[in-house]
Motif scaffolding. Structure first.
Motif, PDB file in Angstrom:
ATOM      1  N   VAL A  50       0.852  -1.197   0.000  1.00  0.00           N
ATOM      2  CA  VAL A  50       0.000   0.000   0.000  1.00  0.00           C
ATOM      3  C   VAL A  50       0.884   1.242   0.000  1.00  0.00           C
ATOM      4  CG1 VAL A  50      -1.832  -1.193   1.257  1.00  0.00           C
ATOM      5  CG2 VAL A  50      -0.102   0.093   2.525  1.00  0.00           C
ATOM      6  N   HIS A  51       0.266   2.383  -0.220  1.00  0.00           N
ATOM      7  CA  HIS A  51       0.971   3.643  -0.088  1.00  0.00           C
ATOM      8  C   HIS A  51       1.060   4.027   1.392  1.00  0.00           C
ATOM      9  CE1 HIS A  51       1.096   4.396  -4.368  1.00  0.00           C
ATOM     10  NE2 HIS A  51      -0.209   4.167  -4.457  1.00  0.00           N
ATOM     11  N   LYS A  52       2.027   4.862   1.716  1.00  0.00           N
ATOM     12  CA  LYS A  52       2.195   5.284   3.113  1.00  0.00           C
ATOM     13  C   LYS A  52       0.936   5.944   3.655  1.00  0.00           C
ATOM     14  CE  LYS A  52       6.083   7.612   2.758  1.00  0.00           C
ATOM     15  NZ  LYS A  52       7.260   8.421   3.187  1.00  0.00           N
ATOM     16  N   SER A  53       0.212   6.647   2.795  1.00  0.00           N
ATOM     17  CA  SER A  53      -1.011   7.323   3.248  1.00  0.00           C
ATOM     18  C   SER A  53      -2.027   6.326   3.791  1.00  0.00           C
ATOM     19  CB  SER A  53      -1.620   8.133   2.108  1.00  0.00           C
ATOM     20  OG  SER A  53      -1.935   7.289   1.001  1.00  0.00           O
ATOM     21  N   ALA A  54      -2.010   5.098   3.245  1.00  0.00           N
ATOM     22  CA  ALA A  54      -2.942   4.076   3.726  1.00  0.00           C
ATOM     23  C   ALA A  54      -2.558   3.615   5.126  1.00  0.00           C
ATOM     24  CB  ALA A  54      -2.961   2.886   2.766  1.00  0.00           C
ATOM     25  N   ILE A  55      -1.261   3.546   5.407  1.00  0.00           N
ATOM     26  CA  ILE A  55      -0.783   3.165   6.744  1.00  0.00           C
ATOM     27  C   ILE A  55      -1.249   4.193   7.774  1.00  0.00           C
ATOM     28  CG2 ILE A  55       1.240   2.751   8.185  1.00  0.00           C
ATOM     29  CD1 ILE A  55       1.073   0.625   6.142  1.00  0.00           C
ATOM     30  N   LEU A  56      -1.226   5.463   7.369  1.00  0.00           N
ATOM     31  CA  LEU A  56      -1.554   6.550   8.296  1.00  0.00           C
ATOM     32  C   LEU A  56      -3.032   6.582   8.676  1.00  0.00           C
ATOM     33  CD1 LEU A  56       0.681   9.369   6.761  1.00  0.00           C
ATOM     34  CD2 LEU A  56       1.143   7.941   8.761  1.00  0.00           C
ATOM     35  N   ARG A  57      -3.857   5.814   8.023  1.00  0.00           N
ATOM     36  CA  ARG A  57      -5.258   5.706   8.441  1.00  0.00           C
ATOM     37  C   ARG A  57      -5.391   4.830   9.681  1.00  0.00           C
ATOM     38  NH1 ARG A  57      -6.116   4.671   2.653  1.00  0.00           N
ATOM     39  NH2 ARG A  57      -6.693   6.634   1.650  1.00  0.00           N
TER      40      ARG A  57
END
Length: 220
Positions: A50-57
């Motif tokens: 996934v993209h890092k932005s997905a981790i930040l959710r």
């Protein structure tokens, strides 16, 4: 190695739980391979796909991921020590120290996190994340402390102090016992320097035995 994202955005509760678990699993595996401090949020995202932005959710920082893993690792260690002494009424400081050090050695990620949590992880997360981590760890330590006092009655009310001291010493001993590749190569090239690299289980066991014996002597 680059990895093309393969996950769509998780929307259903069960899919969100799967994503949450996948993030933690990937972070744990990478840490076991490289060491906690060498793993970035980008590394975890790539491993999950996934993209890092997905981790930040799910987690505000990589540090928060590892604190979450660390809290569960403490619980796991506590349960393992209780299982070790399930049929034991009383034991010696030496036997207790050996069991604590051996069960710790069986959990390399926890051993790494023992040092990384106070050095780095707790300094780059929200107060709420640190609070949750501390509460979980304190509950685990209190569980071990009660067991220690049961197994070695002479320790009276000093079980918490005993567990905290052994874990603190183990956090440093683990890092020393597991040098970087370059440092390990130096030890191999210059054996005289290798004395600086300790053997984890016997070193922590010896410290624990001496510490517990000394602590008993201070109990009035």
């Amino acid at each position: 190695m680059e990895c093309t994202p393969t996950f769509l955005r998780a929307r259903r509760p069960e899919h969100k739980r799967q994503r949450y678990d996948a993030i933690r699993s990937a972070a744990a595996e990478l840490a076991l391979e490289r060491g906690v401090r060498s793993v970035s949020l980008g590394d975890i995202a790539t491993a999950v796909g996934v993209h890092k932005s997905a981790i930040l959710r799910y987690f505000a920082t990589r540090e928060e991921i590892y604190l979450s893993i660390g809290a569960d690792a403490w619980v796991d260690w506590t349960q393992a020590v209780h299982a070790e002494f399930a049929d034991v009424v009383e034991t010696t400081p030496a036997a207790l120290a050996e069991a604590l050090s051996r069960t710790l050695a069986d959990r390399p990620l926890l051993c790494d996190l023992l040092a990384q949590a106070p050095l780095n992880l707790e300094r780059h997360v929200s107060t709420g994340a640190v609070r949750s981590f501390k509460l979980a760890v304190l509950e685990a330590v209190e569980g071990l402390a009660a067991l220690v006092e049961k197994l070695v009655p002479a320790l009276a009310d000093r079980g918490f102090e005993a567990v905290a001291a052994i874990a603190c010493f183990a956090s440093s001993a683990w890092q020393i016992a597991h040098p970087s590749e370059s440092l390990a190569a130096l030890y191999a090239a210059e054996p005289a320097l290798a004395r600086a690299c300790v053997d984890f289980v016997p070193t922590v066991s010896r410290f624990g035995e001496v510490y517990l014996t000394g602590l008993i002597a201070t109990v009035s």
